[in-house]
Design an enzyme around this catalytic site. Structure first.
Site, PDB file in Angstrom:
ATOM      1  N   CYS A  84       0.802  -1.229   0.000  1.00 50.42           N
ATOM      2  CA  CYS A  84       0.000   0.000   0.000  1.00 50.42           C
ATOM      3  C   CYS A  84       0.838   1.283   0.000  1.00 50.42           C
ATOM      4  O   CYS A  84       0.302   2.369  -0.213  1.00 50.42           O
ATOM      5  CB  CYS A  84      -0.964   0.002   1.176  1.00 50.42           C
ATOM      6  SG  CYS A  84      -2.221  -1.267   1.029  1.00 50.42           S
TER       7      CYS A  84
ATOM      8  N   HIS B 226      -3.214   7.412   2.455  1.00 48.10           N
ATOM      9  CA  HIS B 226      -3.644   6.106   1.946  1.00 48.10           C
ATOM     10  C   HIS B 226      -4.974   5.765   2.609  1.00 48.10           C
ATOM     11  O   HIS B 226      -5.174   6.023   3.794  1.00 48.10           O
ATOM     12  CB  HIS B 226      -2.582   5.059   2.291  1.00 48.10           C
ATOM     13  CG  HIS B 226      -3.034   3.661   2.026  1.00 48.10           C
ATOM     14  ND1 HIS B 226      -3.509   3.276   0.793  1.00 48.10           N
ATOM     15  CD2 HIS B 226      -3.099   2.569   2.815  1.00 48.10           C
ATOM     16  CE1 HIS B 226      -3.849   1.996   0.842  1.00 48.10           C
ATOM     17  NE2 HIS B 226      -3.620   1.545   2.061  1.00 48.10           N
TER      18      HIS B 226
ATOM     19  N   ASN C 106     -10.170   0.207  -0.058  1.00 46.39           N
ATOM     20  CA  ASN C 106      -8.708   0.257  -0.163  1.00 46.39           C
ATOM     21  C   ASN C 106      -8.284  -0.328  -1.521  1.00 46.39           C
ATOM     22  O   ASN C 106      -8.356  -1.529  -1.733  1.00 46.39           O
ATOM     23  CB  ASN C 106      -8.099  -0.551   0.990  1.00 46.39           C
ATOM     24  CG  ASN C 106      -6.579  -0.505   0.986  1.00 46.39           C
ATOM     25  OD1 ASN C 106      -5.961  -0.038   0.029  1.00 46.39           O
ATOM     26  ND2 ASN C 106      -5.973  -0.997   2.052  1.00 46.39           N
TER      27      ASN C 106
END
Ligand code: COA
Length: 329
Positions: free
Chosen positions: A116, A256, A286
């Protein structure tokens, strides 16, 4: 002579049409819209449907739109850094596949794997090629087809992840705008908390790995949450401190999008209110490498030349990092 900095000069994004809502997930696993919303902030996510479509196909949409916006052709691109955890294939790199699909015949490229945090690692890496004068037009792509590695029988992960892709163009800037600082970390001792167990050289694909569901995201949610919430907040605060930035100096936090609670904790630690935070987790979940460029894409029309942005991410590995940049257009 003024210092050359790498600046984002165009951004674009792509999310697939299919919307997987919390309501639909209620019919797939034992969960509720209320649980998902209160624990993560997610209401829906996008899923790439269609035979033979991979992460690079989303990137084609994002990049073609970006080139059009900037008024340059694929042949002007010199380097492609494709940040992804779900490449089209183990090899060759999705950067190569993308270059072929868009006609970037003068580019070289490679994939970057930092889960990520990939897009932040990619931006920091790409900026070096601009600052040194080696390349003029560098594409940084962040995208994932997370649905390809998610077990839709596992309620702890299938509610979180979605598919999407964003792309930015980096060019030289001598007006003081662009990427000013980056702070990047990895700690491989966290590898057991968030990974995909099979399909690599240690544990190649076999009937057994498939039977054991080892080609899916394995996440120990609570352990990851603990590390994520601390490290993402710390790294964002640290980059502010070492650049003598106060909360008033920050125009936007671009975090994020893993969990709304982690985003809130990061904003709190930086001393900034939610009005300065880009949040679209409720729509996309996500998307791993896609979250930050998709935010930049959605907020592009609100960004002004000289705005101060702090990007921050945390991901599997563990990996985490932050970038301080000044918007260039
Ligand atoms: N629906 C309903 N209940 C669920 C559920 C779901 N989708 N998923 C888990 N639960 C249950 C658990 O089984 C557990 O039940 P129990 O108490 O009876 O055992 C309970 O809810 C609490 O589970 P827990 O794992 O403690 O929840 P949580 O508050 O930690 O939330 C995550 C789970 C995954 C949302 C959260 O841990 C998280 O966001 N982690 C970090 C994610 C992240 O940052 N990822 C990587 C960085 S990219």
């Amino acid at each position: 002579m003024s210092k050359v900095q790498a600046a984002i000069t165009a951004v674009n994004g792509y999310v697939p049409e299919y919307v997987l809502t919390n309501k639909e997930l209620e019919s797939i696993v034992e969960t509720t819209d209320e649980w998902i919303t209160s624990r993560t902030g997610i209401k829906e996510r996008r899923i790439l449907k269609g035979e033979g479509l991979g992460t690079s196909d989303m990137a084609v949409h994002a990049v073609n739109g970006l080139l059009k916006k900037r008024g340059i052709s694929a042949e002007d691109i010199e380097l492609i850094i494709f940040c992804t955890t779900t490449p089209d294939m183990q090899f060759p790199a999705s950067a190569n596949i993308l270059a072929d699909k868009i006609g970037a015949v003068n580019a070289w490229g490679y994939d970057l794997q930092a889960a990520c945090s990939g897009f932040i690692f990619g931006l920091a890496t790409a900026s070096q090629f601009i600052e040194t004068g080696k390349h003029k037009n560098v594409l940084v792509i962040g995208g994932d087809k997370m649905s390809s590695i998610i077990n839709y029988e596992d309620r702890t992960t299938c509610i979180i992840f979605g598919d999407g892709c964003g792309a930015v163009l980096l060019e030289a800037n001598e007006e003081g705008n662009g990427i000013i600082d980056s702070l990047l970390h990895t700690d491989g001792s966290g590898r057991n908390h968030l990974n995909m167990k099979a399909g690599g050289s240690v544990n190649p694909a076999s009937h057994e790995t498939i039977d054991n569901h080892e080609h899916f995201v394995h996440q120990e949610g609570q352990a990851v949450f603990k590390f994520a919430v601390t490290n993402m907040a710390n790294v964002a605060a640290e980059i502010m401190e070492r650049n003598q930035l106060s909360s008033d100096d920050i125009t936007w936090l671009v975090p994020h999008q893993a969990n709304k609670r982690i985003i809130d904790a990061t904003a709190n630690r930086m001393g900034i209110g939610t009005e300065k935070v880009m949040i679209n987790i409720e729509k996309y979940g996500n998307t791993t490498n896609g979250t930050i460029p998709l935010c930049l894409w959605e907020w592009e029309s609100q960004l002004k030349k000289g705005d101060t942005l702090i990007l921050a991410a945390f991901g599997g590995g563990f990996t985490w990092g932050s970038i301080y940049l000044k918007w260039a257009y």
